[in-house]
Scaffold this active site. Structure first.
Site, PDB file in Angstrom:
ATOM      1  CG  ASP A 107      -2.046   0.949   1.175  1.00  0.00           C
ATOM      2  OD1 ASP A 107      -2.281   1.503   0.092  1.00  0.00           O
ATOM      3  OD2 ASP A 107      -2.711   1.153   2.209  1.00  0.00           O
ATOM      4  CD  GLU A 131      -6.239   1.491  -4.702  1.00  0.00           C
ATOM      5  OE1 GLU A 131      -6.997   0.499  -4.710  1.00  0.00           O
ATOM      6  OE2 GLU A 131      -6.120   2.247  -3.732  1.00  0.00           O
TER       7      GLU A 131
END
Ligand code: ZN
Length: 511
Positions: free
Chosen positions: A174, A284
């Site tokens: 992330d 992402e």
């Protein structure tokens, strides 16, 4: 209480009926869903002196594959949940390896900073049509918890094995910013990469006058300007909901100047590191950690440029209007949010990816909108709220320890504010020494104290006494291991509330 040694004494192996055996093992501290039989060898997770161990009974290939303490030669082995053993586990049981979540509508990041939350998450999620991304940490979180990507993934693999969860889970590197970070996550087997290109977004452009924008724009290479203008200038792009995205000259120039570098950076990195990979990776694009909210035009522009550059986007995290502070509800105008979110969602559908909501913990007032507008096709990330529920356990069962930590957090709040932006005011937090023990858990229901405990997690976990030993960490883990069931129950309740506000209903049984 009996343990796995008693279990070994009292039963004959290999067992006649594994399902029957499952029903009886809890009394021995064995996790029933972890019972697996392979080629006549039996293996399972058991709790022993407050620690989890992998127990292997048998004499075959599986028995040899895991490293541990041999209790009875060629028959019984007790193994640590080490990285080496996790690698063997992932080879033997493919469901303990992370996979891409392409094709799943609702996906949820369930960051587990302590390596303790995933079993509770799985007990909840197994009843819902939700794909869990169990391993999800940013570099900032790794640094603050002093963990590695291997450790984060191993904890998820062991949890999946413990719960016998075979429906697949993801692992998200992330908020990665550099090539080295992305490569590290890929090397560790992560299946989702969230690229944070905020360092390459120029936030100063919004403050420039139109003339200054014009001057800066003219400094861009001629061929770039030509291509942009041909593609966007004075053109309108119809969306599926009947609205159109249009680009007037000055707004287009502002958007181009703000995002061009970050787009180039992303395209380069994607084509270099992700495109050549054989296995599917969820990519992402995160533009949420920046000062200015992402306008629908900017969102459209970024997506369209990335796709043209060959980037296969699985999800994109815009910076929405209002504030998404950690661990508390949305701050801002809900009507504005609804209007903007609807447009972001239509743009995402137009290009075929889904919207990702970062800092999605506890955003209960906007979840109904998110659920409705996306029809459940969305990625929601949570992390800190799972830590807060762990601290609720401490407040409930170890009040003296909680008070110590709470005071420590107050004393070190300014340090923590370097990492996280919050609006908590310490004067709104009641004096912890004036509260009765049974009032302490309610601190986890108040925004100011939630944020205090939320952002100080790294300092709390790393705090050392004068002799260099951990001030809190060992006592915390001891308590969390003791109150494992209670922690699971709090997570099921609290993350369950996220699902119900998002409008996600339980799977109908068998069908
Ligand atoms: Zn984010």
């Amino acid at each position: 209480m009996k343990n796995w040694r008693d279990f070994y004494q009292e039963n004959s192996f290999p067992p006649q009926n594994l399902d029957q055996l499952k029903a009886s093992v809890v009394a021995f501290g064995i996790y029933p869903e972890s019972l697996h039989e392979v080629e006549g060898d039996l293996l399972f997770l058991a709790k022993d002196e407050n620690q989890k161990r992998l127990i292997v009974i048998g004499s075959g290939r599986i028995f040899e594959a895991f490293q541990g303490d041999t209790v009875i030669e060629g028959q019984l082995k007790s193994c640590p949940l080490s990285h080496e053993n996790a690698k063997v586990l992932r080879q033997l049981f493919p469901f303990t390896s992370p996979v891409s979540h392409k094709g799943h509508a609702t996906t949820m990041g369930l960051g587990d900073r302590l390596g303790l939350a995933s079993p509770g998450h799985l007990k909840l999620i197994k009843d819902y049509p939700v794909f869990p991304v169990l391993a999800q940490q940013s570099i900032r979180e790794l640094n603050l918890t002093q963990r590695t990507y291997d450790e984060v993934l191993d904890a998820a693999s062991w949890a999946v094995f413990q719960e016998g969860y075979t429906n697949g889970f993801g692992a998200d590197g992330d908020h990665l910013k550099t090539e080295e970070e992305v490569q590290m996550a890929l090397d560790c087997g992560y299946t989702m990469i969230t690229l944070d290109c905020s360092d390459h977004i120029d936030n100063t452009i919004t403050q420039l006058s139109d003339e200054e924008v014009e001057a800066r724009y003219q400094m861009l290479p001629v061929d770039v300007v030509q291509r942009l203008e041909q593609k966007y200038l004075n053109r309108s792009f119809p969306l599926e909901n009947g609205e159109t995205i249009t680009f007037d000259p000055i707004p287009l120039k502002r958007i181009a100047l703000t995002y061009c570098r970050s787009i180039d950076y992303t395209i380069n990195l994607y084509n270099k590191l992700l495109k050549p990979l054989k296995k599917p990776i969820d990519f992402e694009m995160s533009i949420d950690e920046t000062l200015t909210p992402t306008s629908p035009q900017a969102h459209f522009f970024v997506a369209s440029q990335l796709i043209e550059g060959g980037v296969n986007i699985t999800s994109l995290a815009p910076r929405f209007c209002g504030e998404f502070q950690k661990g508390i509800d949305y701050i801002g105008n809900i009507v504005d949010f609804e209007r903007e979110f609807a447009l972001h969602e239509v743009i995402a559908s137009h290009f075929g990816y889904k919207i990702s909501i970062h800092s999605g913990s506890d955003k209960f007032s906007i979840f109904p909108i998110v659920g409705q507008k996306t029809k459940g096709r969305v990625h929601v990330k949570t992390a800190g709220t799972n830590w807060l529920e762990a601290m609720r356990i401490i407040a409930r069962f170890e009040p003296a320890l909680y008070r110590e930590i709470h005071q420590y957090a107050l004393d070190h709040l300014d340090e923590a504010k370097q990492y996280y932006h919050i609006s908590a005011r310490t004067e709104n937090i009641p004096d912890v020494h004036g509260l009765a023990d049974e009032e302490l858990p309610s601190l986890m229901d108040r925004d100011d104290s939630r944020q205090l405990i939320h952002i100080t997690y790294g300092l709390i976990l790393q705090a050392q006494g004068e002799d260099g030993t951990p001030l809190f960490k060992d006592r915390l883990y001891h308590a969390w291991n003791t109150y494992e069931k209670e922690y699971e129950e709090e997570l099921i309740r609290h993350i369950g509330k996220h699902l119900s506000k998002l409008g996600i209903r339980k799977k109908s049984p068998e069908g």
